[in-house]
Design an enzyme around this catalytic site. Sequence first.
Site, short mmCIF file in Angstrom:
data_model
loop_
_atom_site.label_atom_id
_atom_site.label_comp_id
_atom_site.label_asym_id
_atom_site.label_seq_id
_atom_site.Cartn_x
_atom_site.Cartn_y
_atom_site.Cartn_z
N PRO A 132 0.88 -1.25 0.12
CA PRO A 132 -0.17 0.13 -0.03
C PRO A 132 0.87 1.26 -0.08
O PRO A 132 1.74 1.22 0.82
CB PRO A 132 -0.87 -0.23 1.26
N ASN A 133 0.37 2.25 -0.71
CA ASN A 133 1.11 3.67 -0.91
C ASN A 133 2.17 3.60 -1.47
O ASN A 133 2.63 4.85 -2.10
CB ASN A 133 0.99 4.09 0.57
N ARG A 135 5.33 10.59 -2.88
CA ARG A 135 4.71 10.42 -1.72
C ARG A 135 6.07 10.86 -0.58
O ARG A 135 7.23 10.32 -0.91
CB ARG A 135 4.48 9.16 -1.22
N TYR A 144 11.44 8.80 1.39
CA TYR A 144 11.03 7.65 0.41
C TYR A 144 11.90 7.99 -0.80
O TYR A 144 11.86 7.41 -1.99
CB TYR A 144 9.65 7.38 0.01
N ASN A 197 8.17 -5.41 -0.34
CA ASN A 197 7.79 -4.39 0.30
C ASN A 197 6.49 -4.14 0.86
O ASN A 197 5.82 -3.74 -0.16
CB ASN A 197 8.44 -3.07 -0.21
N ALA A 223 2.83 -0.82 5.03
CA ALA A 223 2.40 -0.60 6.38
C ALA A 223 1.68 -2.11 6.87
O ALA A 223 1.68 -2.23 8.00
CB ALA A 223 1.44 0.50 6.77
N HIS A 242 3.46 -4.12 9.43
CA HIS A 242 3.43 -3.95 10.94
C HIS A 242 1.92 -4.57 11.28
O HIS A 242 1.71 -4.35 12.70
CB HIS A 242 3.63 -2.67 11.10
N ASP A 277 1.06 -15.58 7.08
CA ASP A 277 0.51 -16.86 6.60
C ASP A 277 0.77 -17.29 5.26
O ASP A 277 1.29 -18.27 4.96
CB ASP A 277 -0.81 -16.97 6.90
N GLU A 297 12.27 -9.56 2.87
CA GLU A 297 11.46 -8.54 3.43
C GLU A 297 12.20 -7.11 3.11
O GLU A 297 13.39 -7.18 3.24
CB GLU A 297 11.00 -8.33 4.84
N HIS A 355 12.46 -2.62 3.01
CA HIS A 355 11.96 -1.18 3.20
C HIS A 355 12.92 -0.11 2.70
O HIS A 355 13.97 -0.40 3.09
CB HIS A 355 11.70 -1.07 4.51
N SER A 383 12.87 2.82 3.72
CA SER A 383 13.55 3.68 5.03
C SER A 383 13.93 2.50 6.12
O SER A 383 13.58 1.44 6.04
CB SER A 383 12.36 4.43 5.53
N ARG A 438 12.46 5.01 12.93
CA ARG A 438 11.08 5.46 13.06
C ARG A 438 10.21 5.20 14.32
O ARG A 438 10.81 5.01 15.15
CB ARG A 438 10.62 5.47 11.71
N ARG A 483 6.49 1.04 13.87
CA ARG A 483 7.23 0.41 12.64
C ARG A 483 8.26 -0.36 13.07
O ARG A 483 8.89 -1.03 12.10
CB ARG A 483 7.67 1.64 11.61
C1 DQA Z 1 8.14 1.12 4.37
C2 DQA Z 1 8.08 1.64 5.79
C3 DQA Z 1 6.46 1.43 6.32
O1 DQA Z 1 6.73 1.37 7.77
C4 DQA Z 1 5.74 2.14 5.71
O2 DQA Z 1 4.42 2.04 6.08
C5 DQA Z 1 5.76 2.15 4.20
C6 DQA Z 1 7.14 1.98 3.57
C7 DQA Z 1 9.54 1.29 3.59
O3 DQA Z 1 9.64 1.19 2.30
O4 DQA Z 1 10.39 2.14 4.06
O5 DQA Z 1 4.72 2.19 3.58
O6 DQA Z 1 7.98 -0.22 3.89
#
Ligand code: DQA
Length: 139
Positions: free
Chosen positions: A9-10, A17, A22, A71, A74, A77, A84, A95, A97, A99, A104, A108
Amino acid sequence: MKILIINGPNLNLLGIREPATYGSQSFDDYLKVLKKDYPHLQIDYFQSNVEGELIDKIHEVGFSDYGIVLNAGAYTHTSLALADAISAVEIPVVEVHISNVFKREKARHHSFLSPVCAGIISGFGMASYRLGVEALLDK
Ligand code: DQA
């Protein structure tokens, strides 16, 4: 060799953003360069803001591709369901990220996914995805 990069998401808004966190590069631009640097790999890409679609995609490729760079945004978390899905499939999931989530907010710092992933890469900007690919190739 097929590797799938999944953004949650996002992350469709990368480049627009919160650029201070980012960066200002779109994922499409980053992906073009990444694909050129790994001509022997088939790097596919999937993004969704919908938890169930991310789960469906993990199921779809999780018994046939070489690995997934994920990635989950959110959902990292919050989502036991994504954890699963990762447990249910056979291929390794890294996994990532952009950031450094540990620098943070406390919310997170916890990941439902880390215990079921091959490993975590966090805090290297867009290069986190490249490092995720390298980690899969090293496995
Ligand atoms: C993220 C870190 C997450 O906490 C956040 O919700 C994101 C981006 C990152 O790539 O740093 O959407 O996964």
